[in-house]
Design a protein around this motif. Structure first.
Motif, PDB file in Angstrom:
ATOM      1  N   MET A   1      63.291  37.604  33.325  1.00  0.00           N
ATOM      2  CA  MET A   1      61.850  37.795  33.342  1.00  0.00           C
ATOM      3  C   MET A   1      61.214  36.763  34.268  1.00  0.00           C
ATOM      4  SD  MET A   1      60.630  38.847  29.545  1.00  0.00           S
ATOM      5  CE  MET A   1      61.665  37.814  28.537  1.00  0.00           C
ATOM      6  N   THR A   2      60.013  37.096  34.673  1.00  0.00           N
ATOM      7  CA  THR A   2      59.277  36.224  35.587  1.00  0.00           C
ATOM      8  C   THR A   2      57.793  36.362  35.325  1.00  0.00           C
ATOM      9  OG1 THR A   2      58.975  35.625  37.910  1.00  0.00           O
ATOM     10  CG2 THR A   2      59.076  37.966  37.418  1.00  0.00           C
ATOM     11  N   PHE A   3      57.039  35.462  35.870  1.00  0.00           N
ATOM     12  CA  PHE A   3      55.595  35.572  35.842  1.00  0.00           C
ATOM     13  C   PHE A   3      55.130  36.040  37.211  1.00  0.00           C
ATOM     14  CE2 PHE A   3      56.241  33.453  31.971  1.00  0.00           C
ATOM     15  CZ  PHE A   3      55.169  33.816  31.175  1.00  0.00           C
ATOM     16  N   VAL A   4      53.974  36.700  37.235  1.00  0.00           N
ATOM     17  CA  VAL A   4      53.475  37.372  38.429  1.00  0.00           C
ATOM     18  C   VAL A   4      52.017  36.976  38.659  1.00  0.00           C
ATOM     19  CG1 VAL A   4      53.036  39.633  39.472  1.00  0.00           C
ATOM     20  CG2 VAL A   4      55.009  39.324  37.964  1.00  0.00           C
ATOM     21  N   VAL A   5      51.690  36.627  39.892  1.00  0.00           N
ATOM     22  CA  VAL A   5      50.304  36.363  40.266  1.00  0.00           C
ATOM     23  C   VAL A   5      49.682  37.698  40.664  1.00  0.00           C
ATOM     24  CG1 VAL A   5      48.746  35.064  41.754  1.00  0.00           C
ATOM     25  CG2 VAL A   5      50.945  34.063  41.080  1.00  0.00           C
ATOM     26  N   THR A   6      48.514  37.989  40.117  1.00  0.00           N
ATOM     27  CA  THR A   6      47.861  39.275  40.366  1.00  0.00           C
ATOM     28  C   THR A   6      46.590  39.104  41.195  1.00  0.00           C
ATOM     29  OG1 THR A   6      46.685  39.153  38.251  1.00  0.00           O
ATOM     30  CG2 THR A   6      48.844  40.252  38.252  1.00  0.00           C
ATOM     31  N   ASP A   7      45.871  40.200  41.359  1.00  0.00           N
ATOM     32  CA  ASP A   7      44.790  40.270  42.339  1.00  0.00           C
ATOM     33  C   ASP A   7      43.634  39.300  42.138  1.00  0.00           C
ATOM     34  OD1 ASP A   7      43.946  41.773  40.110  1.00  0.00           O
ATOM     35  OD2 ASP A   7      42.757  43.130  41.341  1.00  0.00           O
ATOM     36  N   ASN A   8      43.386  38.814  40.942  1.00  0.00           N
ATOM     37  CA  ASN A   8      42.243  37.910  40.814  1.00  0.00           C
ATOM     38  C   ASN A   8      42.468  36.579  41.530  1.00  0.00           C
ATOM     39  OD1 ASN A   8      39.522  37.757  39.943  1.00  0.00           O
ATOM     40  ND2 ASN A   8      40.137  36.204  38.475  1.00  0.00           N
ATOM     41  N   CYS A   9      43.697  36.279  41.907  1.00  0.00           N
ATOM     42  CA  CYS A   9      43.970  35.068  42.689  1.00  0.00           C
ATOM     43  C   CYS A   9      43.522  35.227  44.144  1.00  0.00           C
ATOM     44  CB  CYS A   9      45.466  34.738  42.642  1.00  0.00           C
ATOM     45  SG  CYS A   9      45.930  33.260  43.567  1.00  0.00           S
ATOM     46  N   ILE A  10      43.451  36.453  44.616  1.00  0.00           N
ATOM     47  CA  ILE A  10      43.078  36.694  46.013  1.00  0.00           C
ATOM     48  C   ILE A  10      41.685  36.125  46.277  1.00  0.00           C
ATOM     49  CG2 ILE A  10      42.598  38.457  47.766  1.00  0.00           C
ATOM     50  CD1 ILE A  10      44.679  40.246  46.276  1.00  0.00           C
ATOM     51  N   LYS A  11      41.593  35.305  47.292  1.00  0.00           N
ATOM     52  CA  LYS A  11      40.379  34.624  47.744  1.00  0.00           C
ATOM     53  C   LYS A  11      39.899  33.550  46.775  1.00  0.00           C
ATOM     54  CE  LYS A  11      37.543  36.837  50.724  1.00  0.00           C
ATOM     55  NZ  LYS A  11      37.908  36.212  51.929  1.00  0.00           N
ATOM     56  N   CYS A  12      40.621  33.325  45.680  1.00  0.00           N
ATOM     57  CA  CYS A  12      40.327  32.198  44.781  1.00  0.00           C
ATOM     58  C   CYS A  12      41.322  31.082  45.069  1.00  0.00           C
ATOM     59  CB  CYS A  12      40.428  32.623  43.318  1.00  0.00           C
ATOM     60  SG  CYS A  12      39.102  33.724  42.793  1.00  0.00           S
ATOM     61  N   LYS A  13      42.583  31.406  44.949  1.00  0.00           N
ATOM     62  CA  LYS A  13      43.697  30.514  45.267  1.00  0.00           C
ATOM     63  C   LYS A  13      43.533  29.105  44.698  1.00  0.00           C
ATOM     64  CE  LYS A  13      45.379  28.817  49.320  1.00  0.00           C
ATOM     65  NZ  LYS A  13      45.865  28.813  50.685  1.00  0.00           N
ATOM     66  N   TYR A  14      43.221  29.064  43.406  1.00  0.00           N
ATOM     67  CA  TYR A  14      43.254  27.775  42.713  1.00  0.00           C
ATOM     68  C   TYR A  14      44.728  27.377  42.613  1.00  0.00           C
ATOM     69  CZ  TYR A  14      38.644  29.359  41.085  1.00  0.00           C
ATOM     70  OH  TYR A  14      37.360  29.825  41.005  1.00  0.00           O
ATOM     71  N   THR A  15      45.014  26.116  42.724  1.00  0.00           N
ATOM     72  CA  THR A  15      46.414  25.686  42.711  1.00  0.00           C
ATOM     73  C   THR A  15      46.788  24.879  41.469  1.00  0.00           C
ATOM     74  OG1 THR A  15      45.891  23.739  44.036  1.00  0.00           O
ATOM     75  CG2 THR A  15      46.600  25.723  45.233  1.00  0.00           C
ATOM     76  N   ASP A  16      45.977  24.954  40.436  1.00  0.00           N
ATOM     77  CA  ASP A  16      46.259  24.238  39.195  1.00  0.00           C
ATOM     78  C   ASP A  16      47.642  24.619  38.650  1.00  0.00           C
ATOM     79  OD1 ASP A  16      43.388  24.910  39.626  1.00  0.00           O
ATOM     80  OD2 ASP A  16      43.089  23.474  38.001  1.00  0.00           O
TER      81      ASP A  16
ATOM     82  N   LEU B   1      51.031  46.372  38.261  1.00  0.00           N
ATOM     83  CA  LEU B   1      52.463  46.566  38.530  1.00  0.00           C
ATOM     84  C   LEU B   1      52.846  46.341  39.987  1.00  0.00           C
ATOM     85  CD1 LEU B   1      53.583  49.519  36.232  1.00  0.00           C
ATOM     86  CD2 LEU B   1      54.414  47.156  36.210  1.00  0.00           C
ATOM     87  N   PRO B   2      52.052  46.788  40.965  1.00  0.00           N
ATOM     88  CA  PRO B   2      52.424  46.554  42.366  1.00  0.00           C
ATOM     89  C   PRO B   2      52.573  45.066  42.715  1.00  0.00           C
ATOM     90  CG  PRO B   2      50.681  48.196  42.247  1.00  0.00           C
ATOM     91  CD  PRO B   2      50.849  47.627  40.870  1.00  0.00           C
ATOM     92  N   PHE B   3      51.954  44.189  41.943  1.00  0.00           N
ATOM     93  CA  PHE B   3      52.025  42.765  42.249  1.00  0.00           C
ATOM     94  C   PHE B   3      53.390  42.163  41.957  1.00  0.00           C
ATOM     95  CE2 PHE B   3      47.546  43.466  42.506  1.00  0.00           C
ATOM     96  CZ  PHE B   3      47.177  42.645  43.564  1.00  0.00           C
ATOM     97  N   LEU B   4      54.199  42.837  41.169  1.00  0.00           N
ATOM     98  CA  LEU B   4      55.571  42.378  40.958  1.00  0.00           C
ATOM     99  C   LEU B   4      56.322  42.407  42.288  1.00  0.00           C
ATOM    100  CD1 LEU B   4      57.708  41.399  38.971  1.00  0.00           C
ATOM    101  CD2 LEU B   4      58.198  43.776  38.449  1.00  0.00           C
ATOM    102  N   GLN B   5      56.205  43.504  43.010  1.00  0.00           N
ATOM    103  CA  GLN B   5      56.857  43.627  44.315  1.00  0.00           C
ATOM    104  C   GLN B   5      56.175  42.747  45.359  1.00  0.00           C
ATOM    105  OE1 GLN B   5      57.404  47.635  45.751  1.00  0.00           O
ATOM    106  NE2 GLN B   5      58.122  46.942  47.737  1.00  0.00           N
ATOM    107  N   ILE B   6      54.855  42.662  45.315  1.00  0.00           N
ATOM    108  CA  ILE B   6      54.122  41.817  46.265  1.00  0.00           C
ATOM    109  C   ILE B   6      54.581  40.366  46.138  1.00  0.00           C
ATOM    110  CG2 ILE B   6      51.832  40.840  46.759  1.00  0.00           C
ATOM    111  CD1 ILE B   6      50.692  43.682  46.109  1.00  0.00           C
TER     112      ILE B   6
END
Length: 107
Positions: A1-16, A66-71
Motif C-alpha cells: 500500500m501507499t499514500f497518494v497526493v491528489t488534486d488539492n495539492c495542485i497550485k498549493c504545494k505545501y511541503t509540511d 483514482l487517476p492520481f495513483l498513476q499520476i
C-alpha cells in the motif's frame, strides 16, 4: 500500500508533509508534489501534516482521485526528490479547496 497526493495539492504545494516523511518518498514538480509508491512505507505521517488535506491511502481513494495513483507513480520517476520544507506559493491559500485543478498540473 501507499499514500497518494491528489488534486488539492495542485497550485498549493505545501511541503509540511515532506518534513515528516521518514523515507524521503516525496518528489516535486513546479506546482504539485507526488509520492513514489515504491518508496512509501505506508506510515501515514504525512496525512495529518497536509494543510490541503490532499493525501489519501491508495485503498481509500474516491473514484475521482483514482487517476492520481498513476499520476504519482509516473511523475515520481521523473521529478526530483524533495526532502526539506519549502515555502508554499504566495497564492497557495487562494487555491486550497478549489475543485477540478487537474488541468493546472504542470509537468
Amino acid at each position: 500500500m501507499t499514500f497518494v497526493v491528489t488534486d488539492n495539492c495542485i497550485k498549493c504545494k505545501y511541503t509540511d508533509c515532506v518534513a515528516v516523511c521518514p523515507v524521503d518518498a516525496f518528489f516535486e514538480g513546479d506546482n504539485f508534489l507526488v509520492i513514489d509508491p515504491d518508496i512509501c512505507i505506508d506510515c501515514a505521517l504525512c496525512v495529518p501534516e497536509c494543510p490541503a488535506d490532499a493525501i489519501f491511502q491508495d485503498t481509500h481513494l474516491s473514484d475521482e482521485h483514482l487517476p492520481f495513483l498513476q499520476i504519482n507513480a509516473e511523475l515520481s520517476k521523473v521529478w526530483p526528490n524533495i526532502i526539506e520544507l519549502k515555502a508554499a506559493p504566495e497564492d497557495a491559500d487562494e487555491w486550497n479547496g478549489v475543485a477540478n485543478k487537474l488541468p493546472y498540473l504542470l509537468p
